[in-house]
Design a protein around this motif. Structure first.
Motif, PDB file in Angstrom:
ATOM      1  N   ASP A  42      -6.121  10.310   7.468  1.00 32.08           N
ATOM      2  CA  ASP A  42      -5.315  10.099   8.341  1.00 32.08           C
ATOM      3  C   ASP A  42      -5.657   8.766   9.236  1.00 32.08           C
ATOM      4  O   ASP A  42      -4.953   8.262  10.205  1.00 32.08           O
ATOM      5  CB  ASP A  42      -6.567  11.347   9.166  1.00 32.08           C
ATOM      6  CG  ASP A  42      -6.218  12.654   9.452  1.00 32.08           C
ATOM      7  OD1 ASP A  42      -5.723  12.937   9.319  1.00 32.08           O
ATOM      8  OD2 ASP A  42      -7.341  13.888   9.277  1.00 32.08           O
ATOM      9  N   LEU A  43      -6.440   7.864   8.720  1.00 32.43           N
ATOM     10  CA  LEU A  43      -6.586   6.361   9.377  1.00 32.43           C
ATOM     11  C   LEU A  43      -5.289   6.105   8.464  1.00 32.43           C
ATOM     12  O   LEU A  43      -4.835   4.955  10.093  1.00 32.43           O
ATOM     13  CB  LEU A  43      -8.313   6.213   9.003  1.00 32.43           C
ATOM     14  CG  LEU A  43      -9.101   6.509   8.695  1.00 32.43           C
ATOM     15  CD1 LEU A  43     -10.153   6.464   8.270  1.00 32.43           C
ATOM     16  CD2 LEU A  43      -9.990   5.696  10.618  1.00 32.43           C
ATOM     17  N   LEU A  44      -4.769   5.776   7.467  1.00 34.36           N
ATOM     18  CA  LEU A  44      -3.676   5.294   7.785  1.00 34.36           C
ATOM     19  C   LEU A  44      -2.585   5.838   8.198  1.00 34.36           C
ATOM     20  O   LEU A  44      -1.719   4.506   9.441  1.00 34.36           O
ATOM     21  CB  LEU A  44      -3.475   5.500   6.124  1.00 34.36           C
ATOM     22  CG  LEU A  44      -3.868   4.943   5.166  1.00 34.36           C
ATOM     23  CD1 LEU A  44      -3.737   5.261   3.410  1.00 34.36           C
ATOM     24  CD2 LEU A  44      -3.822   3.350   4.332  1.00 34.36           C
ATOM     25  N   ARG A  45      -2.469   6.206   9.144  1.00 33.36           N
ATOM     26  CA  ARG A  45      -1.767   7.149  10.179  1.00 33.36           C
ATOM     27  C   ARG A  45      -2.059   6.400  11.051  1.00 33.36           C
ATOM     28  O   ARG A  45      -0.843   6.680  11.891  1.00 33.36           O
ATOM     29  CB  ARG A  45      -1.562   9.087  10.334  1.00 33.36           C
ATOM     30  CG  ARG A  45      -1.159   9.733   8.962  1.00 33.36           C
ATOM     31  CD  ARG A  45      -0.904  10.904   9.455  1.00 33.36           C
ATOM     32  NE  ARG A  45      -0.649  11.664   8.453  1.00 33.36           N
ATOM     33  CZ  ARG A  45      -1.121  11.702   7.137  1.00 33.36           C
ATOM     34  NH1 ARG A  45      -2.856  12.318   7.726  1.00 33.36           N
ATOM     35  NH2 ARG A  45      -0.567  13.047   6.660  1.00 33.36           N
ATOM     36  N   ILE A  46      -3.002   5.750  11.615  1.00 31.41           N
ATOM     37  CA  ILE A  46      -3.086   5.035  12.700  1.00 31.41           C
ATOM     38  C   ILE A  46      -2.975   3.708  12.171  1.00 31.41           C
ATOM     39  O   ILE A  46      -3.618   2.488  13.301  1.00 31.41           O
ATOM     40  CB  ILE A  46      -4.161   5.673  14.010  1.00 31.41           C
ATOM     41  CG1 ILE A  46      -5.114   5.433  12.970  1.00 31.41           C
ATOM     42  CG2 ILE A  46      -3.970   7.051  14.332  1.00 31.41           C
ATOM     43  CD1 ILE A  46      -6.760   6.223  13.565  1.00 31.41           C
ATOM     44  N   ASN A  47      -2.705   3.356  11.455  1.00 27.61           N
ATOM     45  CA  ASN A  47      -3.286   1.456  11.056  1.00 27.61           C
ATOM     46  C   ASN A  47      -3.871   1.193  10.779  1.00 27.61           C
ATOM     47  O   ASN A  47      -4.232   0.182  10.860  1.00 27.61           O
ATOM     48  CB  ASN A  47      -2.249   1.290  11.442  1.00 27.61           C
ATOM     49  CG  ASN A  47      -1.925  -0.638  11.232  1.00 27.61           C
ATOM     50  OD1 ASN A  47      -1.731  -0.597  10.015  1.00 27.61           O
ATOM     51  ND2 ASN A  47      -1.567  -1.573  12.133  1.00 27.61           N
ATOM     52  N   MET A  87     -10.719  -2.554   9.634  1.00 27.80           N
ATOM     53  CA  MET A  87      -8.695  -3.783   9.646  1.00 27.80           C
ATOM     54  C   MET A  87      -7.539  -2.709  10.124  1.00 27.80           C
ATOM     55  O   MET A  87      -7.625  -1.180   9.582  1.00 27.80           O
ATOM     56  CB  MET A  87      -8.994  -4.408   7.745  1.00 27.80           C
ATOM     57  CG  MET A  87      -9.757  -4.139   7.220  1.00 27.80           C
ATOM     58  SD  MET A  87      -9.190  -5.299   5.974  1.00 27.80           S
ATOM     59  CE  MET A  87      -8.261  -5.984   6.542  1.00 27.80           C
ATOM     60  N   TYR A  88      -6.591  -3.462   9.754  1.00 29.81           N
ATOM     61  CA  TYR A  88      -5.213  -2.875  10.109  1.00 29.81           C
ATOM     62  C   TYR A  88      -5.043  -2.795   8.782  1.00 29.81           C
ATOM     63  O   TYR A  88      -5.112  -3.657   8.188  1.00 29.81           O
ATOM     64  CB  TYR A  88      -4.247  -3.185  11.252  1.00 29.81           C
ATOM     65  CG  TYR A  88      -4.499  -3.666  12.428  1.00 29.81           C
ATOM     66  CD1 TYR A  88      -4.754  -2.820  12.877  1.00 29.81           C
ATOM     67  CD2 TYR A  88      -4.415  -5.060  13.276  1.00 29.81           C
ATOM     68  CE1 TYR A  88      -5.591  -2.318  14.597  1.00 29.81           C
ATOM     69  CE2 TYR A  88      -4.531  -4.321  14.531  1.00 29.81           C
ATOM     70  CZ  TYR A  88      -4.445  -3.528  15.755  1.00 29.81           C
ATOM     71  OH  TYR A  88      -4.965  -3.813  16.893  1.00 29.81           O
ATOM     72  N   ALA A  89      -4.407  -1.552   8.357  1.00 25.67           N
ATOM     73  CA  ALA A  89      -3.427  -1.501   7.119  1.00 25.67           C
ATOM     74  C   ALA A  89      -1.940  -2.397   7.079  1.00 25.67           C
ATOM     75  O   ALA A  89      -1.775  -2.252   5.794  1.00 25.67           O
ATOM     76  CB  ALA A  89      -3.121   0.419   6.800  1.00 25.67           C
ATOM     77  N   ASN A  90      -1.232  -3.087   8.225  1.00 25.73           N
ATOM     78  CA  ASN A  90      -0.206  -3.776   7.668  1.00 25.73           C
ATOM     79  C   ASN A  90      -0.674  -5.267   7.518  1.00 25.73           C
ATOM     80  O   ASN A  90       0.422  -5.805   7.953  1.00 25.73           O
ATOM     81  CB  ASN A  90       0.288  -2.828   9.279  1.00 25.73           C
ATOM     82  CG  ASN A  90       0.391  -3.897  10.249  1.00 25.73           C
ATOM     83  OD1 ASN A  90      -1.321  -3.655  10.424  1.00 25.73           O
ATOM     84  ND2 ASN A  90       1.188  -3.664  10.883  1.00 25.73           N
ATOM     85  N   VAL A  91      -1.704  -5.510   7.302  1.00 29.75           N
ATOM     86  CA  VAL A  91      -2.484  -6.342   7.481  1.00 29.75           C
ATOM     87  C   VAL A  91      -2.234  -7.570   5.414  1.00 29.75           C
ATOM     88  O   VAL A  91      -2.650  -6.478   4.716  1.00 29.75           O
ATOM     89  CB  VAL A  91      -3.435  -6.920   7.829  1.00 29.75           C
ATOM     90  CG1 VAL A  91      -3.921  -8.649   7.871  1.00 29.75           C
ATOM     91  CG2 VAL A  91      -3.300  -6.779   9.248  1.00 29.75           C
ATOM     92  N   LYS A  92      -2.062  -8.326   5.642  1.00 25.13           N
ATOM     93  CA  LYS A  92      -1.936  -8.916   4.677  1.00 25.13           C
ATOM     94  C   LYS A  92      -3.623  -9.052   3.663  1.00 25.13           C
ATOM     95  O   LYS A  92      -4.765  -8.963   4.372  1.00 25.13           O
ATOM     96  CB  LYS A  92      -1.850 -10.951   4.004  1.00 25.13           C
ATOM     97  CG  LYS A  92      -1.267 -10.826   3.057  1.00 25.13           C
ATOM     98  CD  LYS A  92      -0.460 -12.353   3.539  1.00 25.13           C
ATOM     99  CE  LYS A  92       0.081 -12.537   1.877  1.00 25.13           C
ATOM    100  NZ  LYS A  92      -0.239 -14.229   1.465  1.00 25.13           N
ATOM    101  N   GLU A 131     -10.447   4.831  18.224  1.00 22.34           N
ATOM    102  CA  GLU A 131      -9.288   5.826  18.357  1.00 22.34           C
ATOM    103  C   GLU A 131      -9.153   6.132  16.889  1.00 22.34           C
ATOM    104  O   GLU A 131      -8.198   7.758  16.357  1.00 22.34           O
ATOM    105  CB  GLU A 131      -8.370   3.870  17.056  1.00 22.34           C
ATOM    106  CG  GLU A 131      -7.763   2.834  18.147  1.00 22.34           C
ATOM    107  CD  GLU A 131      -7.560   3.639  18.942  1.00 22.34           C
ATOM    108  OE1 GLU A 131      -5.926   4.088  18.699  1.00 22.34           O
ATOM    109  OE2 GLU A 131      -7.253   2.702  20.003  1.00 22.34           O
ATOM    110  N   ALA A 132     -10.236   6.460  16.540  1.00 24.91           N
ATOM    111  CA  ALA A 132     -10.246   7.471  15.023  1.00 24.91           C
ATOM    112  C   ALA A 132     -11.326   9.016  15.319  1.00 24.91           C
ATOM    113  O   ALA A 132     -10.405   9.524  15.359  1.00 24.91           O
ATOM    114  CB  ALA A 132     -11.617   7.041  13.864  1.00 24.91           C
ATOM    115  N   TYR A 133     -11.679   9.180  16.596  1.00 23.51           N
ATOM    116  CA  TYR A 133     -12.214  10.173  16.953  1.00 23.51           C
ATOM    117  C   TYR A 133     -10.817  10.759  17.757  1.00 23.51           C
ATOM    118  O   TYR A 133     -10.367  12.245  17.918  1.00 23.51           O
ATOM    119  CB  TYR A 133     -12.989   9.964  17.629  1.00 23.51           C
ATOM    120  CG  TYR A 133     -13.414  11.360  18.198  1.00 23.51           C
ATOM    121  CD1 TYR A 133     -14.270  12.325  17.729  1.00 23.51           C
ATOM    122  CD2 TYR A 133     -13.009  11.907  20.436  1.00 23.51           C
ATOM    123  CE1 TYR A 133     -14.916  13.401  18.304  1.00 23.51           C
ATOM    124  CE2 TYR A 133     -14.049  12.877  20.135  1.00 23.51           C
ATOM    125  CZ  TYR A 133     -14.533  13.537  19.404  1.00 23.51           C
ATOM    126  OH  TYR A 133     -15.375  14.145  20.121  1.00 23.51           O
TER     127      TYR A 133
END
Ligand SMILES: Nc1ncnc2c1ncn2[C@@H]1O[C@H](COP(=O)(O)OP(=O)(O)OP(=O)(O)O)[C@@H](O)[C@H]1O
Ligand SMILES: [Mg+2]
Length: 316
Positions: free
Chosen positions: A216-221, A250-255, A166-168
């Motif tokens: 850029d990572l936050l943009r893909i959660n 981890m996902y950025a939208n997780v508690k 995903e990052a790449y």
């Protein structure tokens, strides 16, 4: 066991020995120690032939016995299975004897590919997956709790491979992933030195590269989750960064993810402050990142359920 010894053992194995290892691997799904009888039945060969192979691999420390009638794989045996698969797939054809890095949780070696490329091979030793503490984690282990080390190392490797992919794809500076099998990840070999080892000539620029990668990572959660001066490689000639070591993303939208994001940031900012006197405050960076931080804070069970299904099916 050093990788040279692992490879020496590998070279001593016959096709039959390798098949016995693979059969034990399969039977580990239901047994912590695999009854030799089950192996005999599964393979449809004589007990004598199987016993001979098992004794040989026991001497090579690839199998551990419990009593005369039960065996289990060791990590070197598992390494051999993974190396064998990568060689068969044409991913690699030689491994350097000296590790690039050895830690509690992984061993990393340089390897050559038949096409002339060079890869880093990361052998995962234990799981370090961020949602291991969530209730759902029990579902992952499920009936496989017998051989947790094997299963966890495998999940850890697949999680790292997913994040690298995903990052790449999102052009975040991460090693290009090449292949994953069992607990082994093959990725681009990065010509770089860990951030803690280098004296940067342009620290402002390097810090900017890191913050921009976090954006850029936050943009893909995604949040890396273990950012520090050991997990960032810097190319000595142009000071371009590569971020490594991804299994705990981890996902950025997780508690709870904001706390992890701030921990990553604090560690980086502290490094640049104490080594280069750069005074960049966490508040300033957080307000820059704010528009990219997801508003929703899902419970981990919910956020990860699809991912868990996906990874579980990959490591069956
Ligand atoms: N793609 C790569 N290219 C070149 N070197 C690498 C690469 N990946 C890892 N390394 C080297 O291997 C070391 C360990 O890798 P990594 O950080 O991914 O593992 P780790 O899980 O931190 O291991 P530990 O158990 O020590 O925490 C790195 O510090 C780096 O020196
Ligand atoms: Mg590391």
């Amino acid at each position: 066991m050093s990788i040279s010894n692992v490879i020496a053992s590998y070279n001593e194995l016959s096709k039959l020995d390798l098949r016995v290892l693979r059969v034990i691997e399969v039977l580990h799904r239901n047994h912590e120690y695999v009854p030799v009888k089950r192996i005999v039945n599964y393979m449809g060969l004589s007990e004598e032939v199987i016993d001979k192979s098992i004794s040989k691999m026991n001497k090579l420390k690839l199998l551990v016995r419990r009593g005369p009638d039960n065996v289990r794989l060791t990590f070197p045996a598992y390494d051999i299975l993974s190396i064998h698969t990568m060689v068969k797939k044409g991913v690699i054809d030689a491994i350097a004897p000296t590790p690039l890095g050895v830690g509690k949780e992984s061993d990393v070696y340089a390897a050559d590919a038949p096409n002339g490329e060079k890869y880093a091979l990361k052998f995962h030793r234990i799981g370090r997956v961020s949602f291991r503490n969530t209730r759902k984690y029990r579902v992952w282990i499920g009936e496989r709790r017998h051989v947790t080390w094997l299963y966890e190392a495998k999940i850890s490797a697949h999680m790292e491979y997913l994040a690298l992919t995903e990052a790449y794809k999102a052009k975040v500076p991460a090693p290009r992933p090449r292949a994953v099998t069992r607990h082994l990840v093959a990725m681009e070999y990065v010509n770089g030195v860990e951030l803690f080892r280098v004296k940067l000539s342009n620290p402002e620029d390097v810090l900017e590269q890191i913050i921009s990668a976090i954006e850029d990572l936050l943009r893909i959660n995604i949040i890396h989750g273990d950012l520090n001066e050991y997990n960032i490689l810097v190319n000595p000639s142009d000071e371009k960064i590569t971020i490594i070591d991804w299994p705990q993303w981890m996902y950025a939208n997780v508690k709870g993810s904001r706390v992890i994001l701030m921990r990553d940031l604090n560690i980086i900012l502290r490094h640049f402050k104490s080594n280069y006197g750069l005074n960049v405050g966490i508040d300033a960076v957080m307000s820059r990142l704010a528009p990219l931080i997801p508003n929703s804070e899902l419970p981990p069970e919910k956020a990860y359920s699809r991912l868990i299904k996906r990874v579980t099916s990959l490591v069956k």
